[in-house]
Design an enzyme around this catalytic site. Structure first.
Site, PDB file in Angstrom:
ATOM      1  N   CYS A 125       0.802  -1.239   0.002  1.00 50.36           N
ATOM      2  CA  CYS A 125       0.061  -0.097   0.204  1.00 50.36           C
ATOM      3  C   CYS A 125       0.851   1.310   0.145  1.00 50.36           C
ATOM      4  O   CYS A 125       2.092   1.049  -0.431  1.00 50.36           O
ATOM      5  CB  CYS A 125      -0.924  -0.255   1.236  1.00 50.36           C
ATOM      6  SG  CYS A 125      -0.219  -0.032   2.873  1.00 50.36           S
ATOM      7  N   THR A 168       2.090   3.424   2.407  1.00 48.56           N
ATOM      8  CA  THR A 168       2.961   3.493   3.421  1.00 48.56           C
ATOM      9  C   THR A 168       3.253   2.119   4.171  1.00 48.56           C
ATOM     10  O   THR A 168       4.292   1.685   4.836  1.00 48.56           O
ATOM     11  CB  THR A 168       2.657   4.564   4.753  1.00 48.56           C
ATOM     12  OG1 THR A 168       1.291   3.875   5.148  1.00 48.56           O
ATOM     13  CG2 THR A 168       2.428   5.787   3.985  1.00 48.56           C
ATOM     14  N   HIS A 221      12.359 -13.404  14.283  1.00 52.02           N
ATOM     15  CA  HIS A 221      11.934 -13.396  15.727  1.00 52.02           C
ATOM     16  C   HIS A 221      10.493 -13.200  16.080  1.00 52.02           C
ATOM     17  O   HIS A 221      10.172 -13.388  17.221  1.00 52.02           O
ATOM     18  CB  HIS A 221      12.661 -12.176  16.020  1.00 52.02           C
ATOM     19  CG  HIS A 221      14.248 -12.288  16.176  1.00 52.02           C
ATOM     20  ND1 HIS A 221      14.895 -11.529  17.098  1.00 52.02           N
ATOM     21  CD2 HIS A 221      15.088 -13.007  15.769  1.00 52.02           C
ATOM     22  CE1 HIS A 221      16.217 -11.864  16.897  1.00 52.02           C
ATOM     23  NE2 HIS A 221      16.287 -12.678  16.190  1.00 52.02           N
ATOM     24  N   ARG A 243       7.924 -15.681  22.951  1.00 49.78           N
ATOM     25  CA  ARG A 243       7.203 -14.410  22.542  1.00 49.78           C
ATOM     26  C   ARG A 243       6.227 -14.648  21.563  1.00 49.78           C
ATOM     27  O   ARG A 243       5.270 -13.775  21.486  1.00 49.78           O
ATOM     28  CB  ARG A 243       8.545 -13.676  22.060  1.00 49.78           C
ATOM     29  CG  ARG A 243       9.495 -13.154  23.217  1.00 49.78           C
ATOM     30  CD  ARG A 243      10.763 -12.590  22.666  1.00 49.78           C
ATOM     31  NE  ARG A 243      11.759 -12.237  23.738  1.00 49.78           N
ATOM     32  CZ  ARG A 243      12.988 -12.147  23.602  1.00 49.78           C
ATOM     33  NH1 ARG A 243      13.565 -12.602  22.563  1.00 49.78           N
ATOM     34  NH2 ARG A 243      13.548 -12.329  24.766  1.00 49.78           N
TER      35      ARG A 243
END
Length: 154
Positions: free
Chosen positions: A65, A67, A98, A137
């Site tokens: 898109c 940005t 990550h 995480r």
């Protein structure tokens, strides 16, 4: 690898660059629109591009898109999608390594044309680190979908 590719009207001018970068790496593209610079709603393109990842027709998704901001917001509202913002190569591979990203958003107004192929390659060639810290995480990221994570810092 099969890669779903979608762009809104602002991202359309970069769509062919991304397509060519994907195929140059030997991967297959699933084209999820749009096909011109006529205005479209980015949440619709984002959903159409992410659904193939969720149903197994695609391994990863690339959203383009203006940005990257709208696409990443829309993508991360879809349960099962983890989308990183990748307007340069480092973030493209880091989001996979990550954060176990299965999608990236790319900003056609921000990412230099000369970096597009490198951004795409960095994303598609990256693999999840799969160590104890990153698994923990990512589990916490997934738990946020259900709001089951306590709102405390650990």
């Amino acid at each position: 690898m099969k890669v779903s590719l979608g762009a809104d009207h602002a991202g359309f001018p970069y769509k062919q660059l991304v397509h060519d970068a994907i195929t140059a790496l030997g991967h297959e593209v699933i084209d999820c629109g749009t096909h011109s610079t006529d205005p479209v709603d980015f949440p619709d393109i984002t959903a159409a591009t992410c659904i193939p990842v969720l149903d197994g027709r695609a391994d990863r998704a690339i959203l383009v898109c203006g940005t990257g901001a709208g696409a990443i917001m829309a993508a991360n509202k879809i349960r099962g999608i983890r989308c990183g913002l990748a307007n340069e190569p480092y973030s493209a591979h880091q989001s996979v390594e990550h954060d176990d990203a299965n999608a990236i958003a790319l900003g056609a107004w921000l990412a230099p044309r000369a970096f597009v192929a490198e951004i795409v390659a960095s994303f598609l060639n990256a693999t999840f680190d799969d160590d104890e810290d990153t698994r923990r995480r990512v589990a916490k990221l997934n738990a946020l979908d259900d709001r089951t994570v306590p709102l405390v810092l650990t």
